[in-house]
Design a protein around this motif. Structure first.
Motif, PDB file in Angstrom:
ATOM      1  N   GLY A 216      13.098 -56.202  47.448  1.00  0.00           N
ATOM      2  CA  GLY A 216      11.803 -56.476  46.850  1.00  0.00           C
ATOM      3  C   GLY A 216      11.603 -55.685  45.574  1.00  0.00           C
ATOM      4  O   GLY A 216      12.566 -55.211  44.957  1.00  0.00           O
ATOM      5  N   GLU A 217      10.346 -55.528  45.208  1.00  0.00           N
ATOM      6  CA  GLU A 217       9.980 -54.878  43.944  1.00  0.00           C
ATOM      7  C   GLU A 217       8.826 -53.919  44.209  1.00  0.00           C
ATOM      8  O   GLU A 217       7.873 -54.266  44.919  1.00  0.00           O
ATOM      9  N   ALA A 218       8.904 -52.728  43.649  1.00  0.00           N
ATOM     10  CA  ALA A 218       7.824 -51.761  43.817  1.00  0.00           C
ATOM     11  C   ALA A 218       6.519 -52.330  43.281  1.00  0.00           C
ATOM     12  O   ALA A 218       6.481 -52.962  42.224  1.00  0.00           O
ATOM     13  N   GLY A 219       5.421 -52.106  44.017  1.00  0.00           N
ATOM     14  CA  GLY A 219       4.130 -52.626  43.612  1.00  0.00           C
ATOM     15  C   GLY A 219       3.588 -51.968  42.350  1.00  0.00           C
ATOM     16  O   GLY A 219       4.001 -50.872  41.974  1.00  0.00           O
ATOM     17  N   ARG A 220       2.626 -52.639  41.727  1.00  0.00           N
ATOM     18  CA  ARG A 220       2.050 -52.125  40.475  1.00  0.00           C
ATOM     19  C   ARG A 220       1.034 -51.027  40.706  1.00  0.00           C
ATOM     20  O   ARG A 220       0.921 -50.099  39.904  1.00  0.00           O
ATOM     21  N   TRP A 221       0.270 -51.102  41.805  1.00  0.00           N
ATOM     22  CA  TRP A 221      -0.888 -50.234  41.931  1.00  0.00           C
ATOM     23  C   TRP A 221      -0.770 -49.222  43.066  1.00  0.00           C
ATOM     24  O   TRP A 221      -1.012 -48.042  42.863  1.00  0.00           O
ATOM     25  N   SER A 222      -0.405 -49.665  44.242  1.00  0.00           N
ATOM     26  CA  SER A 222      -0.324 -48.758  45.387  1.00  0.00           C
ATOM     27  C   SER A 222       1.019 -48.030  45.394  1.00  0.00           C
ATOM     28  O   SER A 222       2.066 -48.658  45.194  1.00  0.00           O
ATOM     29  N   PRO A 223       1.015 -46.719  45.647  1.00  0.00           N
ATOM     30  CA  PRO A 223       2.289 -45.987  45.727  1.00  0.00           C
ATOM     31  C   PRO A 223       3.098 -46.337  46.970  1.00  0.00           C
ATOM     32  O   PRO A 223       4.226 -45.855  47.126  1.00  0.00           O
ATOM     33  N   TYR A 224       2.546 -47.193  47.840  1.00  0.00           N
ATOM     34  CA  TYR A 224       3.232 -47.577  49.070  1.00  0.00           C
ATOM     35  C   TYR A 224       3.638 -49.050  49.073  1.00  0.00           C
ATOM     36  O   TYR A 224       4.272 -49.512  50.023  1.00  0.00           O
TER      37      TYR A 224
END
Length: 454
Positions: A216-224
């Motif tokens: 997947g891809e790291a989210g833009r807003w949440s660090p989780y």
């Protein structure tokens, strides 16, 4: 749209798995029995063995038809010259399924019409197969844009409702908040399939590690947050073992905002007053574990309390089957989450039939419950402690007005939700935070942070 009469509610008898027949059976269950598509469809897919492209087609036809019911019914009435209430309810469902294929997909006209006629013969009655063919041929004579132009009245709200597949009252609610220029984009976003977001539970798995393992891809807003671009999240090992979960990024943000809010005094006792089904509880539990704190999760419905216990397994979370309006010792909690029951208008992407089931009058009763829960939270939290009031609805009566009533008490003050507003652009809503699908790619989560002063 209310529930339609059952009529001949027998399922289609399939000699082999057929995605259109599966879609029809789900639509009938939803319209005749008030079932939920996101519960019925997976069971039918599993029972019939549909997978791959056939499963994707059944899902698209089911969700797309249910999402577009109001617009499809208006077009079918115009094409048939009939009041649909005078037709068999199962026939109307089949016609809606056929019209959706004609107007919203690239399925060839002959395939959409012939398969729907065959479906009607098998599941409704051979006697109305000729009517089905005639009506769908008339629908196919125009494309969607032409039908909308024909049916438009010049009433801006009604025309937006028709074009974007929403009841008029929901369009009015959104426009009262966003204004006329931004409302079309918000309505259009509600018609997009909701993305799958994963939550890497802190202390159990690193977000970047989860992104790599889930492809997947790291989210833009949440660090989780991790954005999953395909596949079954249940087959991801970290999800299956409880180190990660499926959770909208907006839901992660508002739960984490409570944990991030500045606090005076001890920080050991956290309470989630409306915990079911447990996504936010689990994230709070993981964060609490890192700080030596513990969470009391309160859920009034026993079956949802079981879901909370499952979601928070292995975390410092104690589940209580109780009413959040009457729980705990006054002044005993350091942090309290009120994830209040609401209309859910911020998550219309996830439940395609929900927009046609909701009524404007439903909000009045919900607002009473929301005020009572927030008042209970104010009593439960100690001086210096903080409360997060959260809804998955942007409606003023469920958000700003509820919080304003609490802020009218002399011992309550507002706290800036800086962990969201300082990070997420255009998330401010006065003193509070408001996320939107069309702006942020999340559910339309509302958050107010409050502190008890005395």
């Amino acid at each position: 749209m209310g529930p339609r009469p059952p009529d001949r509610r027998s399922a289609v008898r399939m000699t082999r798995p057929n995605p259109r027949h599966v879609a029809f059976d789900v639509i009938r269950a939803v319209t005749a029995e008030d079932a939920y598509a996101n519960i019925v469809l997976p069971k039918l897919l599993a029972n019939t063995g549909l997978d791959g492209r056939d499963s994707a087609l059944a899902t698209e036809l089911t969700y797309g038809t249910l999402r577009s019911l109001g617009t499809l019914e208006a077009i079918l009435e115009a094409a048939s010259g009939r009041d649909l209430d005078r037709l068999q309810a199962d026939l109307v469902d089949a016609l809606c399924l056929g019209a959706y294929q004609l107007l919203y997909t690239r399925i060839p006209t002959h395939a959409a019409v012939s398969t729907t006629v065959g479906l009607v013969k098998a599941a409704v009655s051979p006697r109305v197969s000729g009517l089905t063919n005639a009506v769908l041929r008339k629908v196919a004579a125009r494309d969607l844009e032409s039908w909308i132009d024909r049916l438009s009245t010049g009433d801006r709200i009604a025309d937006l409702a028709l074009r974007h597949n929403h009841p008029k009252w929901i369009v009015e609610e959104f426009e009262s908040i966003l204004g006329p220029d931004e409302t079309p984009a918000a309505l259009a976003a509600n018609n997009d399939a909701a993305p799958v977001h994963l939550c890497a539970k802190p202390g159990r798995i690193d977000r970047d590690d989860l992104a790599a393992k889930a492809r997947g891809e790291a989210g833009r807003w949440s660090p989780y947050a991790v954005y999953l671009h395909g596949g079954d999240p249940g087959r991801i090992k970290a999800v299956a073992t409880g180190r990660a979960s499926v959770q909208d990024e907006g839901s992660q943000l508002v739960a984490a905002a409570l944990a991030d809010a500045p606090l005076r005094g001890p920080d050991r006792t956290w309470v989630d007053l409306c915990a079911g089904p447990g996504g936010k509880t689990a994230l709070l539990g993981a964060l609490a574990a890192q700080r030596g704190a513990a969470v009391d999760a309160v859920e009034v419905q026993a079956h949802r309390a079981e879901l909370v216990a499952k979601a928070a397994k292995g975390l410092p979370v104690t589940v209580h089957t109780a009413d959040g309006r009457d729980f705990g010792v006054p002044g005993s909690a350091d942090r309290v989450l009120v994830d209040a029951p609401c209309s859910g208008l911020g998550a219309l992407r996830r439940r395609p039939e929900a927009r046609w089931r909701k009524r404007r009058g439903d909000i009045d009763g919900l607002a009473v419950l929301q005020r009572e829960l927030l008042s209970a939270a104010v009593e439960l939290v100690r001086p210096g402690g903080v409360i997060a009031y959260v809804t998955c609805s942007p409606v003023v009566e469920e958000t700003v007005e509820v919080v304003s009533a609490a802020l009218g008490r002399p011992e309550v003050e507002s706290v800036e939700p800086a962990s969201i507003t300082a990070v997420v652009p255009e998330a401010e809503r006065g003193e509070f935070a408001q996320l939107w699908p069309h702006r942020h790619g999340t559910d339309a989560m509302f958050l107010a942070l409050l502190r008890r002063t005395t």
